[in-house]
Motif scaffolding. Sequence first.
Motif, PDB file in Angstrom:
ATOM      1  N   TYR A 194      47.627  19.280 -35.602  1.00 10.48           N
ATOM      2  CA  TYR A 194      48.034  17.983 -36.155  1.00 10.48           C
ATOM      3  C   TYR A 194      48.521  18.161 -37.588  1.00 10.48           C
ATOM      4  O   TYR A 194      47.843  18.779 -38.407  1.00 10.48           O
ATOM      5  CB  TYR A 194      46.842  17.029 -36.108  1.00 10.48           C
ATOM      6  N   THR A 197      41.043  17.083 -26.161  1.00 11.93           N
ATOM      7  CA  THR A 197      40.538  18.361 -26.648  1.00 11.93           C
ATOM      8  C   THR A 197      40.310  18.298 -28.154  1.00 11.93           C
ATOM      9  O   THR A 197      40.729  17.349 -28.826  1.00 11.93           O
ATOM     10  CB  THR A 197      41.513  19.517 -26.348  1.00 11.93           C
ATOM     11  N   SER A 198      39.651  19.308 -28.665  1.00  9.69           N
ATOM     12  CA  SER A 198      39.594  19.491 -30.118  1.00  9.69           C
ATOM     13  C   SER A 198      40.990  19.868 -30.616  1.00  9.69           C
ATOM     14  O   SER A 198      41.862  20.284 -29.839  1.00  9.69           O
ATOM     15  CB  SER A 198      38.605  20.600 -30.478  1.00  9.69           C
ATOM     16  N   TYR A 199      41.207  19.737 -31.925  1.00  5.26           N
ATOM     17  CA  TYR A 199      42.504  20.133 -32.477  1.00  5.26           C
ATOM     18  C   TYR A 199      42.350  20.561 -33.927  1.00  5.26           C
ATOM     19  O   TYR A 199      41.401  20.189 -34.613  1.00  5.26           O
ATOM     20  CB  TYR A 199      43.527  19.004 -32.363  1.00  5.26           C
ATOM     21  N   TYR A 200      43.303  21.374 -34.368  1.00  2.00           N
ATOM     22  CA  TYR A 200      43.366  21.821 -35.753  1.00  2.00           C
ATOM     23  C   TYR A 200      44.172  20.818 -36.581  1.00  2.00           C
ATOM     24  O   TYR A 200      45.023  20.097 -36.052  1.00  2.00           O
ATOM     25  CB  TYR A 200      44.057  23.177 -35.856  1.00  2.00           C
ATOM     26  N   LYS A 230      47.652  25.120 -23.936  1.00  2.00           N
ATOM     27  CA  LYS A 230      47.039  23.788 -23.971  1.00  2.00           C
ATOM     28  C   LYS A 230      46.997  23.140 -22.596  1.00  2.00           C
ATOM     29  O   LYS A 230      45.943  22.722 -22.113  1.00  2.00           O
ATOM     30  CB  LYS A 230      47.799  22.922 -24.968  1.00  2.00           C
ATOM     31  N   TRP A 282      51.563  21.910 -29.831  1.00  2.00           N
ATOM     32  CA  TRP A 282      50.596  22.352 -28.840  1.00  2.00           C
ATOM     33  C   TRP A 282      50.509  23.868 -28.880  1.00  2.00           C
ATOM     34  O   TRP A 282      51.546  24.550 -28.963  1.00  2.00           O
ATOM     35  CB  TRP A 282      51.030  21.949 -27.436  1.00  2.00           C
ATOM     36  N   ASP A 339      53.942  17.299 -34.439  1.00  2.00           N
ATOM     37  CA  ASP A 339      52.731  18.047 -34.115  1.00  2.00           C
ATOM     38  C   ASP A 339      53.043  19.156 -33.126  1.00  2.00           C
ATOM     39  O   ASP A 339      54.164  19.249 -32.620  1.00  2.00           O
ATOM     40  CB  ASP A 339      51.655  17.106 -33.555  1.00  2.00           C
ATOM     41  N   THR A 341      46.271  15.261 -28.087  1.00  2.00           N
ATOM     42  CA  THR A 341      45.508  16.028 -27.099  1.00  2.00           C
ATOM     43  C   THR A 341      45.257  15.236 -25.825  1.00  2.00           C
ATOM     44  O   THR A 341      44.764  15.790 -24.840  1.00  2.00           O
ATOM     45  CB  THR A 341      44.144  16.469 -27.656  1.00  2.00           C
ATOM     46  N   PRO A 399      39.952  23.982 -29.421  1.00  2.00           N
ATOM     47  CA  PRO A 399      41.086  23.380 -30.138  1.00  2.00           C
ATOM     48  C   PRO A 399      42.395  23.884 -29.536  1.00  2.00           C
ATOM     49  O   PRO A 399      42.665  25.078 -29.526  1.00  2.00           O
ATOM     50  CB  PRO A 399      40.913  23.883 -31.577  1.00  2.00           C
ATOM     51  N   ALA A 430      45.593  22.031 -29.976  1.00  2.00           N
ATOM     52  CA  ALA A 430      46.761  21.405 -30.573  1.00  2.00           C
ATOM     53  C   ALA A 430      46.623  21.466 -32.090  1.00  2.00           C
ATOM     54  O   ALA A 430      45.544  21.753 -32.622  1.00  2.00           O
ATOM     55  CB  ALA A 430      46.915  19.968 -30.092  1.00  2.00           C
TER      56      ALA A 430
END
Length: 257
Positions: free
Chosen positions: A206, A117-120, A99, A95, A93, A161, A202, A204
């Motif tokens: 994934y 946090t939010s993540y993509y 971040k 960052w 993954d 995150t 967002p 990070a």
Amino acid sequence: MPLVSVIMPVYNSADTLGASVRSVLAQSHAEVELLATDDGSTDGSMEQLAEFARQDERVLPEPAPERGGAARARNLAIARARGDYVAFLDSDDLWLPAKLEQQLAFAATAGAPLTYTSYYKMHAEYDGEAADFTPNGRVVWARDEVDYNAMLTQDHIGALTAMYDRTVLGTRLMPDMPKRQDYALWLSIMRDGTRAKGLREPLAVYRSQRAGSLSSNKLALVPHNWALYREHEHLSVPRSARALAGAVWHSLRKSRI
């Protein structure tokens, strides 16, 4: 400037490891130590880590004494942590560059010892760097706040995150479980009433649809969730059943992102 200890378990991830490590080293908040534990890789992952360590003293790899799985690999790294904060990133993954800077500022303002946090989500075949990632519509949005009861029916915290304040919580290890050990850690932190705070941005990325990954098949996690509720959280059968039903529904919905 707080030091952040970054925990990275590594097993046969030579194809993605470099981009993951570079996404840590390129953080705008540069006070980091990358504690990577190689869990018996046979594809040159440990050699990659050793080369990164030669080039940057912040990279601190160690081989595990024996194959033990992700929880043991993470715990070996956590045990070496010297940072004020402990954060987590798997070796496939990424960052985004700001971040840590943004999350540390958020943690200070929110006054929360556990933040996320939010993540993509990106396709497993993505072969670019974090700085090259183009934001897409596949976002897992962070809730503003979660407590223990909310976490029982859904793991709202993406491990890539998560960050906890070691000066407040002390050194917290993951239960030695084959799966869901990160989820179990968040629950153990929150069991005493601690609330986790989420940052909407967002920060990070994934890697989803991972070939051979149990987490890619949400239904395969059902027995691991059940074991978590019954053996780790010691919930009653009815309460475990209610939590499991909610977890399956939320996980299937999130898998469509």
